[in-house]
Structures are given as structure tokens and as C-alpha cells.
Scaffold this motif. Structure first.
Motif, PDB file in Angstrom:
ATOM      1  N   LEU A  21      -2.653  -7.653   7.437  1.00  0.00           N
ATOM      2  CA  LEU A  21      -1.656  -6.874   8.419  1.00  0.00           C
ATOM      3  C   LEU A  21      -2.514  -5.762   8.982  1.00  0.00           C
ATOM      4  N   ARG A  22      -2.391  -5.266  10.171  1.00  0.00           N
ATOM      5  CA  ARG A  22      -2.806  -4.398  10.967  1.00  0.00           C
ATOM      6  C   ARG A  22      -2.548  -2.944  10.140  1.00  0.00           C
ATOM      7  N   PRO A  23      -3.497  -2.321   9.963  1.00  0.00           N
ATOM      8  CA  PRO A  23      -3.264  -1.005   9.431  1.00  0.00           C
ATOM      9  C   PRO A  23      -2.148  -0.082   9.866  1.00  0.00           C
ATOM     10  N   GLY A  24      -1.227   0.305   9.196  1.00  0.00           N
ATOM     11  CA  GLY A  24      -0.350   1.363   9.680  1.00  0.00           C
ATOM     12  C   GLY A  24       0.930   0.682  10.162  1.00  0.00           C
TER      13      GLY A  24
ATOM     14  N   PRO B  80      -2.366   5.129  -7.614  1.00  0.00           N
ATOM     15  CA  PRO B  80      -2.658   5.956  -6.505  1.00  0.00           C
ATOM     16  C   PRO B  80      -2.597   5.392  -5.155  1.00  0.00           C
ATOM     17  N   THR B  81      -2.787   4.009  -5.091  1.00  0.00           N
ATOM     18  CA  THR B  81      -2.643   3.643  -3.664  1.00  0.00           C
ATOM     19  C   THR B  81      -1.934   2.230  -3.607  1.00  0.00           C
ATOM     20  N   THR B  82      -1.398   1.866  -4.353  1.00  0.00           N
ATOM     21  CA  THR B  82      -0.776   0.557  -4.395  1.00  0.00           C
ATOM     22  C   THR B  82       0.628   0.682  -5.432  1.00  0.00           C
ATOM     23  N   GLN B  83       1.753  -0.177  -4.935  1.00  0.00           N
ATOM     24  CA  GLN B  83       2.859  -0.223  -5.644  1.00  0.00           C
ATOM     25  C   GLN B  83       2.891  -2.137  -5.647  1.00  0.00           C
ATOM     26  N   ALA B  84       2.921  -2.591  -7.004  1.00  0.00           N
ATOM     27  CA  ALA B  84       2.834  -3.982  -7.177  1.00  0.00           C
ATOM     28  C   ALA B  84       3.673  -4.320  -8.146  1.00  0.00           C
TER      29      ALA B  84
ATOM     30  N   LEU C  17      12.554 -11.835   0.030  1.00  0.00           N
ATOM     31  CA  LEU C  17      12.078 -11.376   1.356  1.00  0.00           C
ATOM     32  C   LEU C  17      12.798 -10.557   1.990  1.00  0.00           C
ATOM     33  N   VAL C  18      14.050 -10.545   2.261  1.00  0.00           N
ATOM     34  CA  VAL C  18      15.059  -9.849   2.864  1.00  0.00           C
ATOM     35  C   VAL C  18      14.973  -8.426   2.061  1.00  0.00           C
ATOM     36  N   VAL C  19      15.290  -8.329   0.783  1.00  0.00           N
ATOM     37  CA  VAL C  19      14.873  -7.244   0.166  1.00  0.00           C
ATOM     38  C   VAL C  19      13.778  -6.602   0.334  1.00  0.00           C
ATOM     39  N   LEU C  20      12.640  -7.157   0.446  1.00  0.00           N
ATOM     40  CA  LEU C  20      11.484  -6.666   0.706  1.00  0.00           C
ATOM     41  C   LEU C  20      11.177  -5.905   1.883  1.00  0.00           C
ATOM     42  N   ARG C  21      11.736  -6.559   3.040  1.00  0.00           N
ATOM     43  CA  ARG C  21      11.710  -6.008   4.514  1.00  0.00           C
ATOM     44  C   ARG C  21      12.613  -4.866   4.701  1.00  0.00           C
ATOM     45  N   GLU C  22      13.833  -4.900   3.818  1.00  0.00           N
ATOM     46  CA  GLU C  22      14.735  -3.801   3.804  1.00  0.00           C
ATOM     47  C   GLU C  22      13.681  -2.434   3.232  1.00  0.00           C
ATOM     48  N   ALA C  23      12.962  -2.648   2.115  1.00  0.00           N
ATOM     49  CA  ALA C  23      12.721  -1.645   1.403  1.00  0.00           C
ATOM     50  C   ALA C  23      11.334  -1.224   2.011  1.00  0.00           C
ATOM     51  N   ALA C  24      10.518  -2.017   2.333  1.00  0.00           N
ATOM     52  CA  ALA C  24       9.070  -1.655   2.601  1.00  0.00           C
ATOM     53  C   ALA C  24       8.841  -0.789   3.838  1.00  0.00           C
ATOM     54  N   VAL C  25       8.163   0.416   3.694  1.00  0.00           N
ATOM     55  CA  VAL C  25       7.948   1.166   4.646  1.00  0.00           C
ATOM     56  C   VAL C  25       6.154   1.350   4.982  1.00  0.00           C
ATOM     57  N   ALA C  26       5.511   0.251   4.487  1.00  0.00           N
ATOM     58  CA  ALA C  26       4.111  -0.009   4.622  1.00  0.00           C
ATOM     59  C   ALA C  26       3.612  -1.453   4.631  1.00  0.00           C
ATOM     60  N   ARG C  27       2.389  -1.641   4.819  1.00  0.00           N
ATOM     61  CA  ARG C  27       2.017  -2.810   4.800  1.00  0.00           C
ATOM     62  C   ARG C  27       2.285  -3.620   3.292  1.00  0.00           C
ATOM     63  N   THR C  28       2.761  -4.779   3.212  1.00  0.00           N
ATOM     64  CA  THR C  28       3.137  -5.481   2.172  1.00  0.00           C
ATOM     65  C   THR C  28       2.854  -6.760   1.961  1.00  0.00           C
ATOM     66  N   GLY C  29       2.080  -7.315   0.782  1.00  0.00           N
ATOM     67  CA  GLY C  29       1.597  -8.604   0.757  1.00  0.00           C
ATOM     68  C   GLY C  29       2.539  -9.440  -0.219  1.00  0.00           C
ATOM     69  N   VAL C  30       2.357 -10.661  -0.214  1.00  0.00           N
ATOM     70  CA  VAL C  30       3.325 -11.544  -0.998  1.00  0.00           C
ATOM     71  C   VAL C  30       2.391 -12.668  -1.423  1.00  0.00           C
ATOM     72  N   SER C  31       2.202 -13.076  -2.889  1.00  0.00           N
ATOM     73  CA  SER C  31       1.311 -14.110  -3.203  1.00  0.00           C
ATOM     74  C   SER C  31       2.121 -15.211  -3.047  1.00  0.00           C
ATOM     75  N   PRO C  32       1.346 -16.500  -3.235  1.00  0.00           N
ATOM     76  CA  PRO C  32       2.287 -17.698  -3.241  1.00  0.00           C
ATOM     77  C   PRO C  32       3.022 -17.748  -4.663  1.00  0.00           C
TER      78      PRO C  32
ATOM     79  N   GLU D  97       0.963  -1.232   0.052  1.00  0.00           N
ATOM     80  CA  GLU D  97      -0.184  -0.093   0.046  1.00  0.00           C
ATOM     81  C   GLU D  97       1.119   1.346   0.206  1.00  0.00           C
ATOM     82  N   THR D  98       0.489   2.324  -0.726  1.00  0.00           N
ATOM     83  CA  THR D  98       1.269   3.472  -0.860  1.00  0.00           C
ATOM     84  C   THR D  98       0.970   4.397   0.679  1.00  0.00           C
ATOM     85  N   THR D  99       1.717   5.046   1.111  1.00  0.00           N
ATOM     86  CA  THR D  99       1.584   5.728   2.386  1.00  0.00           C
ATOM     87  C   THR D  99       1.211   7.215   2.094  1.00  0.00           C
ATOM     88  N   ALA D 100       1.249   7.872   0.845  1.00  0.00           N
ATOM     89  CA  ALA D 100       0.838   8.988   0.313  1.00  0.00           C
ATOM     90  C   ALA D 100       0.471   8.810  -1.151  1.00  0.00           C
TER      91      ALA D 100
END
Length: 293
Positions: free
Chosen positions: A274-277, A219-223, A237-252, A190-193
Motif C-alpha cells: 500500500l502507498r505510504p500514508g 513500537p512500529t506495528t500492531q499485529a 474485513l468490515v471491522v478492520l476497515r472501520e478501525a484502521a487509521v493506517a496501512r493494514t495488511g492481511v495474510s492468506p 503500521e503504527t502512526t506514532a
């Protein structure tokens, strides 16, 4: 020998100098030996213009030189994919060889003449290099924007399952550079702005680990669609954790690009779990329970 005599001699020598510089460039810079990148006639024409301009500057007739040709050369080299350092190296080779020609021909007593010409030559060299650089960078920026827009449109075709000009998902994946022999996942954050990336630099970060991906920002999502070998999932997953600043989901994991719309839905479902925020990455629940990461 005065400067007029020296420059008159240099002007007569120009055709031979152009040949020599052309040969030197192709000998020293491997990329210019590939005629599919910069055709020899193109290189020769740009050298002829540059060297003719420089001799004109030294002779006080620089007003006759069309400097917009330098702009076009910079733009053309950007479109041809020639790196800027190589473009400027060609310019330096030409200027240096012109100076060597003048210095070698001048008589020992013409030091004052050479000193005066040196100042003019290096100022002109810098001015010309600046024009080349500015035109090159402006065109590179335009090309980058066009590439990003095109990639975003192709990713959108995968996410929606839309066929464009009878091009199926497999062909779209090839255009995006996604290897078709690996496994795939969709990542949704999700985008934070408004239209602001929440996985900043993720494509570059994944590429650093030799993981190919393609992304879209709304406007609302980076996918993005990510292509993985069997041993790259944890690295992703390591790269995603380092880059993420908001809720991020990963498909199977999945294999067919035709399944991308469904994978996007599952990635969004994982995000919604995931909990909002919260700043976190969560994979879609696998069989046996949830798998937050």
C-alpha cells in the motif's frame, strides 16, 4: 428506648443477623451460591466485619473498625472475578437488613433515635461502598494490565515460533482462547506514532461479531492472530476497515498455528504493498492477482 439501648440489643443480635444476611445474599445472588467463586466462609467473614463496623459507627466506636479490611475485600473480589455490581449489592443487602432490624425493634416513640441513626448509617454505608469500589477498580486495572502483558507475550511466541516451557503453538493458542478448529489470518497494521494503536478497539469490535483474536503492540506495528469460521471473513474485513487509521495488511487464510510466523511475514508484505500514508486494508495477493479491500 435510647440509641445506646437499641445498639446494645443489635450488638447481641449480630451473630444471628450475620447468618440471616449470609443466607439472603446466597439466595438473591446466584454467583454467591458457587462456592468455587466466593467460599461461604469468605463471604461470612466479610459480612461479619462490615456489619460489626456499621454497628460500631452507630455506637460511636468506629475508630475500632479496621477499614483496610474493606480494601482487601474489594481487591479479593476483583481477583475472584465477582462483578462490581454484585459486590456492592452484597453491601447494600447487609446495610438494609441491619436498618430493618433496628427499625423493627425500636419502639414507636423512638423516631428521633432512628432519624439520628439513619444519617450515620447511610453515611457509613456510602463511605464503605466507596472504599470497596476504589480497591476493586484499582485491582481490576492491575489485572487487566497483567492480562494484556501475558497475552502480548503469548502472541509474540506465536509470531516468532518460539516454544516457551516446551509449550507448542497449539497450547499457546488455547491459552489465548483461539479456537483450533477454524481458519486463521494474521493482521498487521503500521503504527502512526510510537507504540500507538492504529486499529483502535479492534479486538472488542471483532468480539462483538463473535470473532476471537489476540493482539500485540510494538513500537512500529500492531499485529494480531484472528480465528475465523468460513462465514466470518467478510465480517472481519468490515471491522478492520472501520478501525484502521493506517496501512493494514492481511495474510492468506491458514490452519496451523505453527504457520503463524510465515503468515505474519505475508501480512507485512501486504501492508508494504500500500502507498505510504494511505488508510487502507489490503489482503495478501491471492493466486490470480492482488486483492486490495
Amino acid at each position: 428506648m435510647n440509641s445506646g439501648e437499641l445498639l446494645a440489643w443489635a450488638e447481641e443480635r449480630l451473630p444471628r443477623l450475620i447468618d440471616d444476611v449470609h443466607a439472603a445474599v446466597r439466595a438473591r445472588i446466584g454467583l454467591y451460591r458457587d462456592e468455587g467463586v466466593v467460599p461461604p466462609a469468605d463471604l461470612r467473614a466479610s459480612l461479619a466485619h462490615t456489619l460489626g463496623c456499621l454497628v460500631g459507627v452507630l455506637g460511636g466506636t468506629e475508630g475500632a473498625c479496621d477499614l483496610t479490611v474493606l480494601d482487601e475485600t474489594g481487591r479479593r473480589r476483583a481477583r475472584q472475578g465477582v462483578p462490581l455490581p454484585e459486590v456492592l449489592q452484597v453491601h447494600r443487602i447487609g446495610c438494609t437488613m441491619l436498618w430493618d432490624l433496628l427499625a423493627d425493634h425500636a419502639r414507636p416513640g423512638a423516631v428521633d433515635v432512628l432519624v439520628d441513626l439513619a444519617g450515620l448509617l447511610w453515611r457509613a454505608t456510602d463511605d464503605h461502598a466507596l472504599r470497596l469500589t476504589e480497591a476493586y477498580r484499582a485491582t481490576s486495572a492491575d489485572l487487566l494490565v497483567a492480562r494484556q502483558v501475558r497475552r502480548s507475550a503469548l502472541v509474540d511466541a506465536l509470531f516468532t515460533g518460539q516454544r516457551v516451557f516446551d509449550t507448542g503453538p497449539g497450547e499457546t493458542g488455547k491459552l489465548l482462547g483461539l479456537p483450533l478448529d477454524g481458519k486463521l489470518v494474521v493482521v498487521a497494521a503500521e503504527t502512526t506514532a510510537l507504540a500507538e494503536e492504529s486499529l483502535v478497539g479492534v479486538e472488542r469490535g471483532l468480539a462483538g461479531s463473535r470473532i476471537v483474536s489476540a493482539w500485540q503492540l510494538t513500537p512500529t506495528t500492531q499485529a494480531g492472530v484472528v480465528s475465523l469460521r468460513d462465514d466470518q471473513y467478510d465480517t472481519m474485513l468490515v471491522v478492520l476497515r472501520e478501525a484502521a487509521v493506517a496501512r493494514t495488511g492481511v495474510s492468506p487464510l491458514y490452519r496451523s498455528l505453527a504457520e503463524t510466523p510465515h503468515a505474519l511475514h505475508l501480512a507485512r508484505t501486504a501492508l508494504a504493498g500500500l502507498r505510504p500514508g494511505r488508510r487502507a486494508v489490503r489482503a495478501f495477493p491471492a493466486i490470480g492477482g492482488p486483492s486490495p479491500v
